[in-house]
Design a protein around this motif. Structure first.
Motif, PDB file in Angstrom:
ATOM      1  N   LYS A  12     -76.924   3.018 -44.798  1.00  0.00           N
ATOM      2  CA  LYS A  12     -76.296   1.978 -45.597  1.00  0.00           C
ATOM      3  C   LYS A  12     -75.109   1.407 -44.854  1.00  0.00           C
ATOM      4  CE  LYS A  12     -75.663  -0.811 -48.880  1.00  0.00           C
ATOM      5  NZ  LYS A  12     -76.678  -1.788 -49.297  1.00  0.00           N
ATOM      6  N   HIS A  48     -75.852   6.801 -54.628  1.00  0.00           N
ATOM      7  CA  HIS A  48     -76.144   5.476 -55.181  1.00  0.00           C
ATOM      8  C   HIS A  48     -77.468   4.928 -54.665  1.00  0.00           C
ATOM      9  CE1 HIS A  48     -71.688   4.650 -56.373  1.00  0.00           C
ATOM     10  NE2 HIS A  48     -72.341   5.346 -57.275  1.00  0.00           N
ATOM     11  N   THR A  52     -81.069   4.373 -57.122  1.00  0.00           N
ATOM     12  CA  THR A  52     -81.502   2.963 -57.172  1.00  0.00           C
ATOM     13  C   THR A  52     -80.375   1.964 -57.445  1.00  0.00           C
ATOM     14  OG1 THR A  52     -81.971   2.709 -59.551  1.00  0.00           O
ATOM     15  CG2 THR A  52     -83.686   3.755 -58.215  1.00  0.00           C
ATOM     16  N   LEU A  53     -79.139   2.391 -57.282  1.00  0.00           N
ATOM     17  CA  LEU A  53     -78.036   1.465 -57.553  1.00  0.00           C
ATOM     18  C   LEU A  53     -77.612   0.689 -56.309  1.00  0.00           C
ATOM     19  CD1 LEU A  53     -75.815   3.518 -59.981  1.00  0.00           C
ATOM     20  CD2 LEU A  53     -77.399   1.680 -60.489  1.00  0.00           C
ATOM     21  N   LEU A  54     -77.993   1.175 -55.158  1.00  0.00           N
ATOM     22  CA  LEU A  54     -77.718   0.451 -53.920  1.00  0.00           C
ATOM     23  C   LEU A  54     -79.012   0.413 -53.120  1.00  0.00           C
ATOM     24  CD1 LEU A  54     -74.333   1.834 -52.498  1.00  0.00           C
ATOM     25  CD2 LEU A  54     -74.759  -0.444 -53.400  1.00  0.00           C
ATOM     26  N   ARG A  55     -79.238  -0.694 -52.456  1.00  0.00           N
ATOM     27  CA  ARG A  55     -80.431  -0.840 -51.647  1.00  0.00           C
ATOM     28  C   ARG A  55     -80.127  -0.318 -50.241  1.00  0.00           C
ATOM     29  NH1 ARG A  55     -85.032  -4.312 -51.056  1.00  0.00           N
ATOM     30  NH2 ARG A  55     -85.312  -4.812 -53.244  1.00  0.00           N
ATOM     31  N   PHE A  83     -71.939  10.285 -62.767  1.00  0.00           N
ATOM     32  CA  PHE A  83     -71.199   9.608 -61.715  1.00  0.00           C
ATOM     33  C   PHE A  83     -69.857  10.276 -61.489  1.00  0.00           C
ATOM     34  CE2 PHE A  83     -73.973   6.310 -63.463  1.00  0.00           C
ATOM     35  CZ  PHE A  83     -74.623   5.922 -62.299  1.00  0.00           C
ATOM     36  N   ASP A  85     -66.966   8.786 -61.338  1.00  0.00           N
ATOM     37  CA  ASP A  85     -66.009   8.283 -62.325  1.00  0.00           C
ATOM     38  C   ASP A  85     -66.710   8.249 -63.680  1.00  0.00           C
ATOM     39  OD1 ASP A  85     -64.181   7.491 -60.167  1.00  0.00           O
ATOM     40  OD2 ASP A  85     -65.748   6.041 -59.739  1.00  0.00           O
ATOM     41  N   PRO A  86     -65.936   8.414 -64.762  1.00  0.00           N
ATOM     42  CA  PRO A  86     -66.573   8.437 -66.080  1.00  0.00           C
ATOM     43  C   PRO A  86     -67.348   7.149 -66.348  1.00  0.00           C
ATOM     44  CG  PRO A  86     -64.181   8.770 -66.241  1.00  0.00           C
ATOM     45  CD  PRO A  86     -64.497   8.603 -64.811  1.00  0.00           C
ATOM     46  N   SER A  87     -68.455   7.251 -67.049  1.00  0.00           N
ATOM     47  CA  SER A  87     -69.222   6.059 -67.415  1.00  0.00           C
ATOM     48  C   SER A  87     -69.576   6.127 -68.894  1.00  0.00           C
ATOM     49  CB  SER A  87     -70.480   5.955 -66.554  1.00  0.00           C
ATOM     50  OG  SER A  87     -71.312   7.069 -66.762  1.00  0.00           O
ATOM     51  N   TRP A 318     -67.867   2.898 -49.967  1.00  0.00           N
ATOM     52  CA  TRP A 318     -67.931   2.405 -51.331  1.00  0.00           C
ATOM     53  C   TRP A 318     -66.648   2.713 -52.078  1.00  0.00           C
ATOM     54  CZ3 TRP A 318     -69.486  -0.572 -54.931  1.00  0.00           C
ATOM     55  CH2 TRP A 318     -69.277  -0.209 -56.250  1.00  0.00           C
ATOM     56  N   ARG A 321     -64.145   0.231 -52.031  1.00  0.00           N
ATOM     57  CA  ARG A 321     -64.585  -1.117 -52.337  1.00  0.00           C
ATOM     58  C   ARG A 321     -64.575  -1.439 -53.817  1.00  0.00           C
ATOM     59  NH1 ARG A 321     -68.292  -3.905 -49.559  1.00  0.00           N
ATOM     60  NH2 ARG A 321     -69.557  -3.834 -51.431  1.00  0.00           N
TER      61      ARG A 321
ATOM     62  N   PHE B  88     -64.474   0.617 -67.127  1.00  0.00           N
ATOM     63  CA  PHE B  88     -64.579   1.976 -67.652  1.00  0.00           C
ATOM     64  C   PHE B  88     -65.885   2.655 -67.253  1.00  0.00           C
ATOM     65  CE2 PHE B  88     -61.340   0.324 -70.653  1.00  0.00           C
ATOM     66  CZ  PHE B  88     -60.350   1.235 -70.322  1.00  0.00           C
ATOM     67  N   GLY B  89     -66.674   1.964 -66.441  1.00  0.00           N
ATOM     68  CA  GLY B  89     -67.843   2.606 -65.838  1.00  0.00           C
ATOM     69  C   GLY B  89     -69.115   2.567 -66.655  1.00  0.00           C
ATOM     70  N   PHE B  90     -69.030   2.089 -67.907  1.00  0.00           N
ATOM     71  CA  PHE B  90     -70.233   2.146 -68.747  1.00  0.00           C
ATOM     72  C   PHE B  90     -71.371   1.300 -68.177  1.00  0.00           C
ATOM     73  CE2 PHE B  90     -72.985   1.005 -72.312  1.00  0.00           C
ATOM     74  CZ  PHE B  90     -73.226   2.257 -72.856  1.00  0.00           C
TER      75      PHE B  90
END
Lengths: 322, 257
Positions: A12, A48, A52-55, A83, A85-87, A318, A321, B88-90
């Motif tokens: 990448k 990532h 599938t979040l980054l090609r 992840f 970081d919290p999502s 990343w 970024r 917030f990452g959601f």
């Protein structure tokens, strides 16, 4: 049996920075596989790509039998991701977060309600299930994310730095949950970490990644066996100086004045080493004997301490970024 | 379809969770109606003024405008929630899910549009006692037209927010879009009274047609400037266009932005 994850020459590039420089590995079904490396080594970028979040810029990867570029939806159906970081949706309660997750993955009805109760019990969040997530501590949020990633019964679970920023007690707790998750039939875990104790505690196999490349791969025992033997820390009077010593394969002068010696067998090497030092006029005040750790493997391979890297920001990837 | 309904549900859940926002959204149009509308209606009491406002008192003229303006600004501002989800990452949770992207973004936009239309209903209910000349029969068609416009602008706001990294960037768009489009819509003063260049801008402003349609239903055909078919047709096209734009923006969304 088909591997859970296959990566072949995965690369990448972000502009001029190559964050991942061709990594290849296979993860077996049911194992805990850890990516161990300093910040900026390309761990998160690899996750990532696999999720599938980054090609990928080059190379290919299969997760749960599907190509991440050609069949992303099939891959997404079969993976859970926590992840770095919290999502979570902070405005909603823990239960609502899990419910929405389940519905997005096509679940519903009593089956979903039951599964939500089950994962809440697994991470011991049932008593606070109806409180908004914004009231949760960092550790509670991480546990909720672990629970959420299990709701849709994934085959491969990705954990990106699962204990980053948690206090030691909470970390040990999270490790227990991760071990409990592995018990779920057939679940494969891919985790990244820059804590060597985490890799040692959890992983069946470890890939050490540095500057976008895998520099070693194997079980913790295999990797440590590469160093072989044992490590002696000597504190001489005054500053220690490395010199050829009997039975010593490798010598390093540590910043605190101590000498770090790699020996085959400490019991037989120590008397000879002390004798040789004394003959050279150097008295030793203190000796510590230690089995090598993954950190020593990292030092041997890169000449740097894994721990040192933590204080310095890694190369732009990343993480820089966002 | 699951992704559509659950994202719709999430917008509703979040809306009613934020009590302060609910109050602010109802208060804002009320302030316009009372302190702006009522004040100016005293100024415009001469028979001459009635002619300018299409034969009705100023408050009656203004009410459909405030209704349309509320729906427009609130639906556009709804895009902010996408930026919060990024911060917030959601959003990552949605990106890594197997659900069709278009369905989840559409659920969100329809959710926002529905909530905004409900606010429009509340605004109109509060307006009727103030502006007696308004036609209660116009309520339902106005809400339907308003919903269509809310879809369009929630779609636009969402598409823009998907491209934005920060709240500040989105706020800039709010600044340069919301007030000028409101002034140029005929909501507050008639388009006929504008200078020619301003009229040209007003014709190009989608909000103009929502205000016009709402006025047609709530005040009467004589107060409207365009044919109803034109109002509906333009807003329908716009809603479809912006929904498509948002779906495309989200389909392509990766972590690379």
């Amino acid at each position: 049996m088909q591997p859970a994850i296959v990566a072949e020459g995965l690369k990448k590039r972000f502009g001029r920075v190559e964050a991942v420089r061709g990594v290849s590995f296979e993860v077996r079904p049911g194992e805990i596989f850890a990516f161990l490396g300093p910040n900026g080594a390309g761990k998160t970028t690899t996750v990532h790509m696999l999720t599938t979040l980054l090609r990928p810029s080059a190379g290919r990867a299969e997760v749960a039998g599907f190509d991440v570029v050609a069949a992303p939806t099939e891959v997404r159906r079969r993976i859970g991701v926590v992840f770095q970081d919290p999502s979570l949706d902070r405005e909603l309660t823990a239960r609502e977060n899990l419910y929405i997750h389940g519905r997005i993955y096509g679940l519903g009805g009593p089956a979903l309600r039951e599964k939500i109760g089950e994962v809440l019990r697994l991470v011991e969040l049932e008593p606070v299930a109806d409180r908004p997530v914004k009231q949760f501590s960092g550790g509670m949020k991480r546990r909720l994310e672990l629970a959420r990633a299990l709701v849709h019964r994934p085959r491969v679970l990705f954990l990106d730095e699962p204990t980053l920023g948690l206090d030691p007690q909470t970390r040990a707790h999270v490790w227990d949950y991760i071990r409990a998750m592995k018990v779920e039939a057939g679940l494969t875990l891919f985790l990244t970490t820059h804590y060597m104790d985490e890799a040692e505690a959890l992983a069946d196999r470890v890939a050490i990644i540095d500057r976008g490349e895998i520099i070693a791969l194997g079980t913790v025992e295999e990797l440590i066996r590469r160093i072989g033997g044992e490590l002696l820390y000597l504190r001489p009077e005054g500053k220690g100086r490395c010199r050829p010593l009997p039975g010593v394969r490798n010598c390093r002068e540590l910043p605190d004045g101590r000498l770090l010696l790699e020996v085959e067998d400490a019991a037989s090497a120590l008397p000879r080493v002390l004798e040789a030092l004394l003959a050279g006029g150097q008295r030793v005040r203190e000796v510590t004997l230690r089995r090598p750790t993954l950190n020593d493997v990292f030092i041997r391979l890169t000449g740097r301490e894994l721990r040192d890297e933590l204080t310095r920001p890694g190369p732009a990837g990343w993480r820089g970024r966002r | 379809m699951q992704a559509f309904t659950v994202m719709f549900y999430r917008q509703v859940l979040r809306f009613f969770r934020a009590r302060a926002r609910v109050v602010a959204m109802i208060l804002n149009p009320l302030i316009w109606l009372l302190f702006f509308g009522l004040g100016w209606s005293r100024v415009f009491q001469s028979p001459m003024a009635r002619v300018i406002f299409g034969g009705v008192d100023y408050l009656t003229f203004l009410a459909p405008g405030i209704f349309a303006m509320t729906l427009f600004s609130q639906s556009f501002i709804g895009g902010v929630s996408v930026i919060w989800d990024k911060q917030f990452g959601f959003l990552k949770e949605i990106l890594v899910a197997p659900a069709p992207r278009a369905a989840s973004i559409a659920g969100r936009i329809f959710g926002d549009a529905t909530l905004v239309t409900l606010q429009g209903l509340v605004v109109l209910m509060l307006t009727f006692p103030l502006a007696h000349a308004l036609k209660p029969a116009g309520l339902l068609p106005s809400l339907l037209l308003g919903f269509l416009m809310a879809l369009a602008f929630a779609g636009l706001g969402t598409a823009l927010a998907l491209k934005m990294e920060s709240l500040e960037g989105f706020q800039m768009f709010m600044m340069i879009l919301i007030l000028p489009l409101t002034f140029l819509s005929g909501a507050i003063y008639p388009i006929g009274a504008m200078p020619g260049w301003m009229q040209a801008l007003a014709y190009a402003n989608p909000l103009t047609y929502a205000v016009d349609g709402a006025r047609h239903y709530l005040v009467g055909a004589s107060a409207a400037r365009f044919a109803l078919a034109l109002d509906w047709g333009l807003l329908l096209l716009l809603a479809l266009g912006f929904l498509l734009l948002a779906a495309l923006a989200f389909r392509r969304a990766t972590l690379e932005g």
